[in-house]
Write an enzyme that holds these catalytic residues in place. Sequence first.
Site, PDB file in Angstrom:
ATOM      1  N   GLU A 193       3.055  -4.545   7.502  1.00 33.02           N
ATOM      2  CA  GLU A 193       4.447  -4.797   7.122  1.00 33.02           C
ATOM      3  C   GLU A 193       5.366  -3.785   7.803  1.00 33.02           C
ATOM      4  O   GLU A 193       6.438  -4.125   8.298  1.00 33.02           O
ATOM      5  CB  GLU A 193       4.600  -4.707   5.595  1.00 33.02           C
ATOM      6  N   HIS A 194       4.929  -2.533   7.873  1.00 36.45           N
ATOM      7  CA  HIS A 194       5.744  -1.503   8.536  1.00 36.45           C
ATOM      8  C   HIS A 194       5.764  -1.695  10.056  1.00 36.45           C
ATOM      9  O   HIS A 194       6.815  -1.571  10.674  1.00 36.45           O
ATOM     10  CB  HIS A 194       5.186  -0.108   8.229  1.00 36.45           C
ATOM     11  N   GLU A 244       3.628   7.834   2.062  1.00 34.11           N
ATOM     12  CA  GLU A 244       4.176   7.006   0.987  1.00 34.11           C
ATOM     13  C   GLU A 244       3.121   6.788  -0.108  1.00 34.11           C
ATOM     14  O   GLU A 244       3.410   6.884  -1.296  1.00 34.11           O
ATOM     15  CB  GLU A 244       4.620   5.664   1.580  1.00 34.11           C
ATOM     16  N   HIS A 250      -0.031  -3.464   4.200  1.00 32.76           N
ATOM     17  CA  HIS A 250       1.141  -2.611   4.025  1.00 32.76           C
ATOM     18  C   HIS A 250       1.540  -1.968   5.360  1.00 32.76           C
ATOM     19  O   HIS A 250       2.710  -1.978   5.746  1.00 32.76           O
ATOM     20  CB  HIS A 250       0.803  -1.548   2.966  1.00 32.76           C
TER      21      HIS A 250
HETATM   22 ZN   LIG Z   1       5.796   1.141   2.653  1.00 32.09          ZN
END
Ligand SMILES: [Zn+2]
Length: 1021
Positions: free
Chosen positions: A109-110, A207, A106
């Site tokens: 991905e960022h 998040e 994750h």
């Molecule tokens: Zn995210």
Amino acid sequence: MYSRVSRCGWTKIQNRLTLATQHKIHYSSNILKKKESVSRNLQPGKVYHGFLCTEVEPIKEYNMTAYLLTHEKTKTEYLHLERDDSNNVFSVGFRTTPQDSMGTPHILEHTVLCGSEKYPVRDPFFKMLNRSLATFMNALTGPDYTFYPFSSQNEIDYRNLQKVYLDAVFRPNLERLDFLQEGWRLEHSNLEDKSSELVFKGVVYNEMKGAFSETSSLFGQKFINAILPNGTYGYVSGGDPLHIPKLTHDHLRNFHATYYHPSNARIYSYGNFPLEQNLKFVNEAYLNQYKYLDPKNSVVSPQVRWQNMKRANIQCRVDQYGGPIEKQNQIAIGYVMSDITNLYETFMMTALAELMIIGPNSAFYKSLIEKNISGGYNSLTGYDNQIRDTLFVLGLRDVEKSKFEEVEKIANETIEQIFSKGFEKEHIESVLHGFELSIKHQSPKFGLKVLFNLMPLWNHNGPILNALKVNDLLNQLKSNLMEPRYVKEVIEKYFIANHHKLIMTMQPDPKFDDIFNTAEAKVLKEKVSALTEAQKEDIYKEGLELSRAQKKVQNLDVLPCLKIDEITLNKTAPELKHTISGNIPMQLCEANTNGVTYFKGVLGTDCLNDSQRQMLPFFIYIVDKFDTKSYNYRDFDKYVSKSTSGLSFITHITEHIDQPGQYEQGVLINSHCLDENLPKMLDIWMEIFSKPNFNNKERMNMLLTNYCSSLTSGIIDSGHTFAMQAARALVSSVDECKENLLGLRHVMNMQDIQNKYTVEDIQNFMDTIAQNILKGDNLRAAFHYCNTNQGVHEAIDKFCTDLCKDVVYKDEHNRINWTDCKNVPKDNRGVHISMNIPVNFCAKVIPTVPYSDPDYPKLRVLTRFLTSKYLHPIVREQNGAYGGGAMLTMDGLFNFYSYRDPNSRVTMDVFDDTTDWMAKNTGLVDDQNLFEAKLSILQQMDQPIAEFMKGIDLFLYGLSYDIWQTQRERVLAVKKEDLIEVCQKYLPRTKWAGKCVIGDGASQQLRKESEAWEKISGPQQ
Ligand SMILES: [Zn+2]
């Protein structure tokens, strides 16, 4: 529409286990345009630009050809679907299978979106939004894959995006500051002050804290971890906040080198652009420079099946808005089913799950939902075929703890009953009919949908080409399901004799937040106490460095950009026919609908009084779920699902495009069917109109409970929408109406209604609403059909005549029923809706001018300019909110918003300071920035229109193609000085405005100067 908040796809995939019961209307879709056959027939066995073509397969059901290729050097797999569709798709995906819960995939991905070798620009996708005509752009992380898809209708644009995407995934910079910003870091609570305390920060860190405080995503995550505990599914791919701080920058870089390697990649393209150009570019620019790396690390092995079922129990936070605490429990019963690569079995299970779970004829609906012991199915319920070991889950939300045992017992009995009695033939037919209709329905964004469906299967090397041949699968399924012995075998194998079964329960714990905070404090203390003086000094310096880097103006000129002469108008005015049939104004459109006929209608609701109107959303939730005078509700549901796509009802409130003083309120109804079923579909609507029957009290009670339960879920996901809605209600009477029917106010109203009224009262309301709105002279209708549907006109005429048999004929036919607005007091007001959530959502709304005003397009372009040059950089990148931006409604309400915002008044000040900022930054209004802002408006305007949506703007909003085209021309003509002028004219802080903060907000004083703030507590208090 794009908003910054939709970029991260992590939570979206986590919430994938939702019931597929409703078809949402999509207002855009792929357009079919004739183009020469483009791939000059690649042949199996031949090599094209380093790719060996292994299979070529026509897929008749979708009029397309599939090409499967393998890159010779790296073994990268490539799937191309050639189809006469201009909405072309491209995607790169990787199997990302973490062995811990640090959230590496994750965070990766960022961080790959923080700049790459050729494009050293933070957030290139977001920046490309303003330089492209993409119809879709995103990055998504699932439990075991990450993929990066986009789509565009413009070939130059497509090639531009391809360059940015490929460089981002294969050559990201992954710098230390990016890791700190997006992942996690220690930072002084006051950056400048070395002695201030250290706290955890980071985009993904925050998040995931949000995701873990959200009950249904917590339950979903923990359930998968518990039922598939070995290997990658036992971990949190998004990242567990308590584990994220273990991740190091080096680990992230190594993960990239191993998992984002071409040998572990799957590349997909779709549409009518030539394939070979893709192959050439991918090969020469990237793949050719790699060596093969065996992707064995990323392979997911099937889970060893359990010998005995297991149980688990977890806690969640108390939902302040979710009804009595004794009822806030959830239970889920899950089974591990077949391997994802077993195509037919997974297809069959999809049908089986529908037969067992969805709709009033399904076994569990009858035995569990109608028992009315819960708030309905929870979001885990359904068949999940997105991971290697597929899952069947049955779950209930809002159920008392004392009922858990009963739920289990009923579930077991229901399975036994299916085993002994099987399914009704008619029920099976209706489920199969649904499959058939969905294959024919020219769905919007088809190329993306196919990708989303194939990705999980492809990720485990499943037979993707066979998966596309749905007719073969459907035929096999048809003959099997009709065989009672077959159903028996399946139920026995997957349920009765299946011991890989988990029962998980969840209760709210008032100490949940304290427990998390204590655990977080412990992790923090350990981290801080282990720091050397030198490390502390680094943290202090890095904090300042990051803050400086975030404020630095970036050079975006490196990014490719479309040019004004590369943008072409690709729409034409739809051919529409307007007539009156019976007493019903009618809009007819002959289109390329592939053997499907579409009906839409609007029913006026201005005849209702205020207390009736409050009930309207509940009315449209239940209206097709009751008996009619000719059918009981089960038979009616069978009839509906055997002949149509299902009936849909949506609250329809629309502002006048010309007159700020007027709006239309009503209900939008719609459905579609195979051409041959049109008379049946219209007969079904006739039944709804003329013979509703709300006498069943038990059912009314159950539906009311379920409806109220469903209202509170999802508030956090769309908090900014709710905040804008509540702020708009302070300055506009249209939006006061919307707030009452669609906003947080509606949630509160419904809770009052539950307490205030008896079932009989509610039945009376439903009867009155039905009598008032379900009438032939209260309807206008639209049909889309293809020229092969012979009987269409006759069927429609009969429907209209029958519907209008008792009405008095009028001379005047109002196509749209405008209602006059009330005056709203022009004070600067704010509303703080206090909710027990850790972050805030802020909004400010200023009334300007409506759609047809010449200033409107200028303001529209201004929203995009402010979003990318002012709000996003300050509210997100500096002040730490997850997103921030501006938008304009049709009647000219200028909206500012922030999403998951740790601050509230600070953000409000940013909104208030807009004109000051503009005065100081007029230099930013240059040709390129103006063009980018225009382009992002054109992206919205030029979205392809689905065949079944042609001319619908006229039908719904009175927005004709000519008005639309004028607007488009005006957008293109906006000048630099226009932006500065309308900003100073409409947005100064002294202008009348409404404000809203949703969230705790307690740490900050919201009121300022002459503002009047009101604080409202949530519905339960
Ligand atoms: Zn995210």
